[in-house]
Design a protein around this motif. Structure first.
Motif, PDB file in Angstrom:
ATOM      1  N   SER A  81       0.816  -1.200   0.000  1.00 37.58           N
ATOM      2  CA  SER A  81       0.000   0.000   0.000  1.00 37.58           C
ATOM      3  C   SER A  81       0.862   1.268   0.000  1.00 37.58           C
ATOM      4  O   SER A  81       0.585   2.222  -0.734  1.00 37.58           O
ATOM      5  CB  SER A  81      -0.927  -0.056   1.205  1.00 37.58           C
ATOM      6  N   ASN A  82       1.931   1.272   0.804  1.00 32.76           N
ATOM      7  CA  ASN A  82       2.854   2.409   0.775  1.00 32.76           C
ATOM      8  C   ASN A  82       3.474   2.571  -0.610  1.00 32.76           C
ATOM      9  O   ASN A  82       3.603   3.686  -1.122  1.00 32.76           O
ATOM     10  CB  ASN A  82       3.983   2.218   1.791  1.00 32.76           C
ATOM     11  N   ALA A  83       3.845   1.444  -1.194  1.00 33.06           N
ATOM     12  CA  ALA A  83       4.467   1.481  -2.519  1.00 33.06           C
ATOM     13  C   ALA A  83       3.477   2.038  -3.538  1.00 33.06           C
ATOM     14  O   ALA A  83       3.820   2.864  -4.390  1.00 33.06           O
ATOM     15  CB  ALA A  83       4.921   0.078  -2.916  1.00 33.06           C
TER      16      ALA A  83
ATOM     17  N   ALA B  38       9.854  -3.683  -3.839  1.00 36.08           N
ATOM     18  CA  ALA B  38      10.463  -2.548  -4.536  1.00 36.08           C
ATOM     19  C   ALA B  38       9.432  -1.843  -5.402  1.00 36.08           C
ATOM     20  O   ALA B  38       8.646  -2.492  -6.082  1.00 36.08           O
ATOM     21  CB  ALA B  38      11.614  -3.045  -5.410  1.00 36.08           C
ATOM     22  N   ASP B  39       9.423  -0.517  -5.340  1.00 36.38           N
ATOM     23  CA  ASP B  39       8.524   0.226  -6.221  1.00 36.38           C
ATOM     24  C   ASP B  39       9.306   1.268  -6.989  1.00 36.38           C
ATOM     25  O   ASP B  39      10.403   1.655  -6.586  1.00 36.38           O
ATOM     26  CB  ASP B  39       7.419   0.900  -5.396  1.00 36.38           C
ATOM     27  N   ASN B  40       8.740   1.715  -8.108  1.00 32.04           N
ATOM     28  CA  ASN B  40       9.376   2.820  -8.824  1.00 32.04           C
ATOM     29  C   ASN B  40       8.495   4.069  -8.710  1.00 32.04           C
ATOM     30  O   ASN B  40       8.166   4.721  -9.672  1.00 32.04           O
ATOM     31  CB  ASN B  40       9.700   2.449 -10.279  1.00 32.04           C
TER      32      ASN B  40
ATOM     33  N   THR C 246      12.144  12.130   8.438  1.00 35.85           N
ATOM     34  CA  THR C 246      10.816  12.526   8.914  1.00 35.85           C
ATOM     35  C   THR C 246       9.834  11.359   8.843  1.00 35.85           C
ATOM     36  O   THR C 246       9.093  11.090   9.789  1.00 35.85           O
ATOM     37  CB  THR C 246      10.257  13.673   8.034  1.00 35.85           C
ATOM     38  N   ASN C 247       9.832  10.677   7.684  1.00 35.20           N
ATOM     39  CA  ASN C 247       8.790   9.671   7.478  1.00 35.20           C
ATOM     40  C   ASN C 247       9.016   8.381   8.245  1.00 35.20           C
ATOM     41  O   ASN C 247       8.071   7.756   8.710  1.00 35.20           O
ATOM     42  CB  ASN C 247       8.674   9.322   5.991  1.00 35.20           C
ATOM     43  N   LEU C 248      10.277   7.963   8.333  1.00 41.24           N
ATOM     44  CA  LEU C 248      10.517   6.665   8.939  1.00 41.24           C
ATOM     45  C   LEU C 248      11.054   6.761  10.364  1.00 41.24           C
ATOM     46  O   LEU C 248      11.134   5.748  11.054  1.00 41.24           O
ATOM     47  CB  LEU C 248      11.475   5.830   8.070  1.00 41.24           C
TER      48      LEU C 248
ATOM     49  N   GLY D 131       1.086   0.623   9.223  1.00 38.69           N
ATOM     50  CA  GLY D 131       2.000   1.181   8.245  1.00 38.69           C
ATOM     51  C   GLY D 131       3.357   0.515   8.188  1.00 38.69           C
ATOM     52  O   GLY D 131       3.496  -0.687   8.412  1.00 38.69           O
ATOM     53  N   PHE D 132       4.315   1.321   7.892  1.00 38.80           N
ATOM     54  CA  PHE D 132       5.667   0.845   7.625  1.00 38.80           C
ATOM     55  C   PHE D 132       6.231  -0.017   8.758  1.00 38.80           C
ATOM     56  O   PHE D 132       6.882  -1.029   8.532  1.00 38.80           O
ATOM     57  CB  PHE D 132       6.566   2.054   7.365  1.00 38.80           C
ATOM     58  N   TYR D 133       5.957   0.374   9.992  1.00 41.07           N
ATOM     59  CA  TYR D 133       6.570  -0.353  11.120  1.00 41.07           C
ATOM     60  C   TYR D 133       6.105  -1.800  11.227  1.00 41.07           C
ATOM     61  O   TYR D 133       6.717  -2.601  11.918  1.00 41.07           O
ATOM     62  CB  TYR D 133       6.301   0.363  12.450  1.00 41.07           C
TER      63      TYR D 133
END
Ligand code: ADP
Length: 654
Positions: free
Chosen positions: A47-49, A89-91, A102-104, A136-138
């Motif tokens: 979803s983040n990607a 991996a995303d582009n 900031t984000n991570l 999310g990411f975590y």
């Protein structure tokens, strides 16, 4: 918030930063409390990607150069069993060094500290709260003991590597040689190695991210028998293929989607083998943005009346699958509807608990309810046969709605269908509108009768005078009908009147029920009634029936039958009473009113019977017959049979 230490023994550029306090707390809690459903990490990272791709897609409208020589968006998932790594991996848009910090490294959501203060330390409770807050990411740390992020912002020169074991700190380093976008490399925990598996990953991707509008790709599997099949990362002959369908059907415009595709999609969401009866696909924009694709099945499921059966829509938030059976988007009586709702406003980590209280969900539910009702209304108008097929399957459930959904009562009442004294058989029904259109000129009520079966209803003695006067009566014989009619009092300002009740007035007559609030107004009617009740025949019958009845009187409604039983206006209906009794409830005794037809030859013959015992015996039979005719059960069936047989013998002997 973050502290920096230059570590001179490593490369100049490696920095160690501490996580922001809140981020640290949340990370710890998440790792420990959300453990039971950890496959969702993949949904979160995809979803983040996908967001990163959406952001770039948006930016590239103004600045197409950002895409360089890599214009096709995709999210690639690879794994290496030996190295125990899994890479997403995303582009997409990528991140600059500052953005990574900031984000991570921090949690920017306002109110995080307050939120964390509400956590109790009780894992189960906290898991719910954290689920609401956002994973999310975590969530990567649920399966990885180290997470590495390599990212290059779109249009940026310098790539960055972020690395952390999810404890207090993370490392940051400039690196070269990256292409646009972000790679998240998970060093899998020993007990999460099952995620380094092609089959598992594909199924998780399909489960949660099938309708992400970007291809989520994995390397093609080598042909069976290839000894290198495990070593996919090193096999240069392998190419990427999309694992998901990459285009959410409901995100396409209606004109683009073929009926066949709608039908196939229905089978996918409903697990039904048959085609749907109908569907409605709508995009709503404005204060709330969502798309819905709602299907009406052809057939009612076997567990339609099982309250425990799963029901509801598939919920997506921004095309990401959130949950099956999101029951909060439709009322219980529309539990047979299948489909998808895709909201742009709800958070990705929305939980069932949140759905229950969320105002946005309530608004969507109200709108979807209206949507289904108007879909049914237009089916009823344009395709009455199809609507009849729907009604045969789901009519009873819709009656639940007409009874309980006050806000939509009018729309639901319009959808109701009933057999009547003027239709042919139980399956031929009419709407209330059709009934009113052909009502008698001076008719001021909608007449109905409730019974256990169509036959009992349609042949009830109570209908005689209505048939005689050509007044149509609705025949109700579903279990739910008596309850429904206790909730529905009017349609289009016209009252429903139960023809089995005490106070029925025929078209053209003054309705004494309406006047009964007004003491003076009722006088005339009452006096008339009193007069009748004091007729010698009525008195003799009263004596014969003694405490079985509340009242005895000559009937206005009988033209053919000798007698019938009438319910007091306040008394519980016969069917409802049976249901309550069957459920083990003790019901107070309720006595009917006995109405006789003075014109009937039996009654005229009875009137001249001088033997009081024989008179009582005959009246007893009439009473039992009247009870049988309305589908009632006799208190003493044996006594009835005995009496009748005595009479038969008399008859044969004479
Ligand atoms: P959320 O997605 O709810 O904002 P996350 O913790 O998942 O929270 O991510 C924090 C932020 O990190 C995102 O808002 C985004 O700015 C950034 N981010 C995460 N993953 C990526 C990625 N693959 N590409 C670019 N930015 C990303």
């Amino acid at each position: 918030m973050s502290e920096t230490t230059n570590q001179s023994e490593q490369a100049e550029t490696v920095e160690t930063h501490n996580f922001q306090t809140e981020a640290k707390q949340l990370l710890k809690l998440m790792i420990h409390s959300l453990y039971s459903n950890r496959e969702i990490f993949l949904r979160e990272l995809i979803s983040n990607a996908s967001d990163a791709i959406d952001k770039l897609r948006f930016k590239a409208i103004e600045a197409p150069d950002l895409l360089g020589d890599d214009p096709d968006y995709h999210i690639d998932i690879t794994f290496d069993k030996d190295a125990k790594t899994l890479t997403i991996a995303d582009n997409g848009i990528g991140m600059t060094r500052q953005e990574v910090i900031t984000n991570l490294g921090t949690i920017a959501k306002s109110g995080t500290a307050e939120f964390l203060a509400t956590l109790t330390g009780d894992q189960a409770k906290d898991a719910q709260l954290i689920g609401q807050f956002g994973v999310g990411f975590y969530s990567a740390f649920m399966v990885a003991d180290e997470v590495e992020v390599r990212t290059l912002g779109a249009g940026a020169e310098q790539g960055v590597r972020w690395r952390s074991a999810g404890e207090d700190a993370y490392e940051l380093e400039d690196i070269d040689g990256l292409s646009r976008g972000t790679q998240v490399i998970l060093h899998l925990q020993e007990d999460a190695l099952d995620f380094a598996d092609d089959f598992r990953l594909r199924s998780v991707v399909r489960k949660y991210s099938d309708h992400i509008g970007v291809p989520v790709r994995m390397l093609q599997q080598t042909p069976p028998g290839d000894p290198d099949s495990e070593e996919q990362a090193q096999d240069t002959t392998l190419e990427f293929e999309a694992v998901n369908s990459a285009k959410a059907l409901w995100t396409r415009s209606r004109s683009e989607v073929e009926d066949e595709e709608y039908k196939e999609f229905y089978k996918h969401v409903s697990h039904d083998f048959e085609d749907p009866l109908s569907w409605s696909h709508n995009r709503v924009e404005g204060k709330l943005e969502y798309t819905s694709l709602l299907y009406i099945p052809k057939r009612a499921p076997f567990d339609l009346y099982n309250r425990e059966a799963p029901r509801g829509l598939k919920l997506y938030v921004q095309r990401v699958f959130i949950m099956d059976d999101a029951e909060q988007f439709l009322p219980l009586y529309l539990r047979f509807i299948k489909g998808v709702v895709d909201s742009n406003d709800l958070p990705l980590n929305v939980s069932r608990e949140i759905l229950q209280q969320d105002d946005r969900v309530t608004s969507i539910r109200n709108a979807l309810t209206k949507r289904v009702l108007s879909m049914l209304d237009s089916m009823a108008k344009k395709e009455p046969e199809q609507y009849q097929a729907f009604w045969d399957e789901f009519g009873e459930v819709l009656k639940e709605g007409a009874g309980e959904d006050f806000a939509n009562r009018e729309a639901l009442s319009k959808l109701l269908r009933f057999a009547t004294t003027k239709t042919d058989g139980p399956a031929k029904t009419v709407s209330l509108d059709a009934y009113l259109e052909r009502k008698a000129e001076n008719q001021e009520s909608i007449y109905y009768i409730c019974a256990e079966t169509y036959e009992t209803a349609s042949r009830s003695p109570h209908l005689e005078v209505f048939k005689d006067k050509d007044v149509e009566v609705l025949l109700m014989f579903d279990r739910i009908d008596e309850w429904l009619m206790s909730m529905l009092t009017q349609y289009n300002d016209i009252s429903f009147v139960d023809v089995m009740r005490d106070d029925v007035s025929l078209p053209g007559e003054v309705n004494s029920a309406e006047d009964s609030d007004d003491a003076e107004g009722t006088e005339g009617t009452k006096e008339g009634a009193e007069e009748d009740e004091t007729s010698p025949l009525a008195e003799r019958i009263t004596t014969a029936l003694a405490d079985k009845v509340e009242k005895v009187r000559p009937s206005k409604r009988l033209t053919q039958s000798p007698a019938c039983l009438v319910l007091a206006d306040y008394a519980m209906g016969v069917q409802m009473r049976k249901i309550m009794e069957a459920s083990g409830q003790a019901m107070p005794e309720s006595k009917p009113i006995f109405e006789f037809n003075p014109e009937h030859p039996l009654l005229q013959r009875l009137d001249s019977e001088s033997d009081e015992d024989r008179f009582a015996e005959l009246v007893g039979i009439l009473f039992d017959q009247a009870s049988l005719a309305e589908g009632g059960t006799l208190a003493d069936p044996g006594a009835y049979v005995e009496r009748l047989n005595r009479l038969l013998l008399d008859l044969l002997d004479s």
